[in-house]
Design a protein around this motif. Sequence first.
Motif, short mmCIF file in Angstrom:
data_model
loop_
_atom_site.label_atom_id
_atom_site.label_comp_id
_atom_site.label_asym_id
_atom_site.label_seq_id
_atom_site.Cartn_x
_atom_site.Cartn_y
_atom_site.Cartn_z
N ALA A 33 -46.45 7.20 -10.75
CA ALA A 33 -44.99 7.18 -10.58
C ALA A 33 -44.30 7.12 -11.94
CB ALA A 33 -44.56 6.00 -9.71
N GLN A 256 -40.88 8.27 -5.25
CA GLN A 256 -41.22 7.06 -4.52
C GLN A 256 -41.99 7.38 -3.24
OE1 GLN A 256 -37.96 4.35 -4.26
NE2 GLN A 256 -38.96 2.94 -2.86
N MET A 269 -41.71 1.18 -7.48
CA MET A 269 -40.80 2.16 -8.06
C MET A 269 -39.84 1.51 -9.05
SD MET A 269 -40.64 5.37 -7.89
CE MET A 269 -39.81 6.19 -9.23
#
Length: 473
Positions: A33, A256, A269
């Motif tokens: 991420a 996400q 996130m």
Amino acid sequence: MAESWKEEGEVEKESLDLEETDGHTRTGTLYTATAHAITAIIGSGVLALPWSVAQMGWIIGPVTLIACAIVTYYTATLLCDCYRTPNTMHGKRNHTYMDVVRSCLGPQDVFICAIAQYALLWGTMVGYVITAATSMMAIDRSNCFHKKGHKAYCSTSGNLYIILFGIIELVLSQFPNLEKITVISLIAAAMSFAYSFISLFLCVFKLASNHTIQGTILGGRVGDDISQSTKVWHAFQALGNIAFAYTYSMLLIEIQDTIKSPPPENQTMKRASLYGIGVTTIFYVSIGCVGYAAFGNHAPGNVLTGFYEPFWLVDIANVAVIMHLIGAFQVYGQPIYAKYEDYLSRKWPESIFLHKQYRVRHPFSKTAGFRFAISKLILRSAFVVLTILIAMMLPYFNAVVGLLGAIAFWPLTVYFPVTIYMYQSKIRRGQLKWVMLNLLSFVSLLVSALAAVGSIADIVKRLKHATMFKTRL
């Protein structure tokens, strides 16, 4: 103790079961991420930061850089909490930014969000094509200067380079989704670090060779090289450039949606956003300020085009820019592909053209191969070709970047995250937090409006002296 472990196991199993309810097994982690976030944030905008600081001077320029970082991170944390509706482990997933808006606001807001988000994504792809071609031309020109001397005529055309970049993206566009390009995203993130470090090093080296700090408190002086109106338009445009440099929210939910749980996706996130925005802010402030100190009020629109020696290091930086933008183009393009393909699939569920899968076997393996649909092959290729053609028509790096920042900053980075958060958190009208969030939204709207005016004025001015499909450096 045993009961405690049992409860944790049950929660984990329940969460894993929930992963499968939408037919999508998520494998993303904090690291992937963060890589996606850095790839999405650091882009062509970083190369325009010395020029942007030069338009506003030593006080307003750095303050704007830091203020945009704070606002972007704060609104990103608000948006992270809106991934599920309601914001609990069992809340319904929102797979895209538009899904979040649809879950909390009305159809009119969904329509506005769709226009802003996909116009920005597509516009950014156009900007990336322009930037990649500029870097390719810069390599050609720096090598020419190295061989013939800095006084030689070394103008070069970018159309061939734009086409070459487009051919690469035609191939990569056939990857099925964002998760399948994680490796490309990781490479792109590494390349963004590479050219950011090199750009910073070159600026530091030039600053040291100058033996003095360039620049002024208020930026370029009226009457020296620019008129009063040009200075105002450029200052507004610089606001858009800096806002664009931090553009990130429109991809946050899509990133996400790749994260596995536990822990809860919003926690992961938020950390990824902190790391991504924090790292890029350090680079942005360093490059923007050191670049301005090195070049002063004559900072180039793309900082790498201001260097010709050492030519090999400048070439490495430009190659890194190109490799980063190859990956970033797909990070921005995949959500667009997914949206129109989902729409077409639902509209014509029985269409063979849209749904039939073909498989090309790997010559050295009986099991491995490449699956594709004719519709994806044709439609994605057509979309990439159209993007390339628009980039050829509008080769104005700073003006396009500023306009994109203007489009994105208020609606996508501030207004929708703030409005959705207030809806989900049930913040009542008149509360202190309600007042402060609306004040933030109003100030951001003003910034976006000024940036749009400045960028459009510059594009109109350039179009008067431009020839279509002729990109030169």
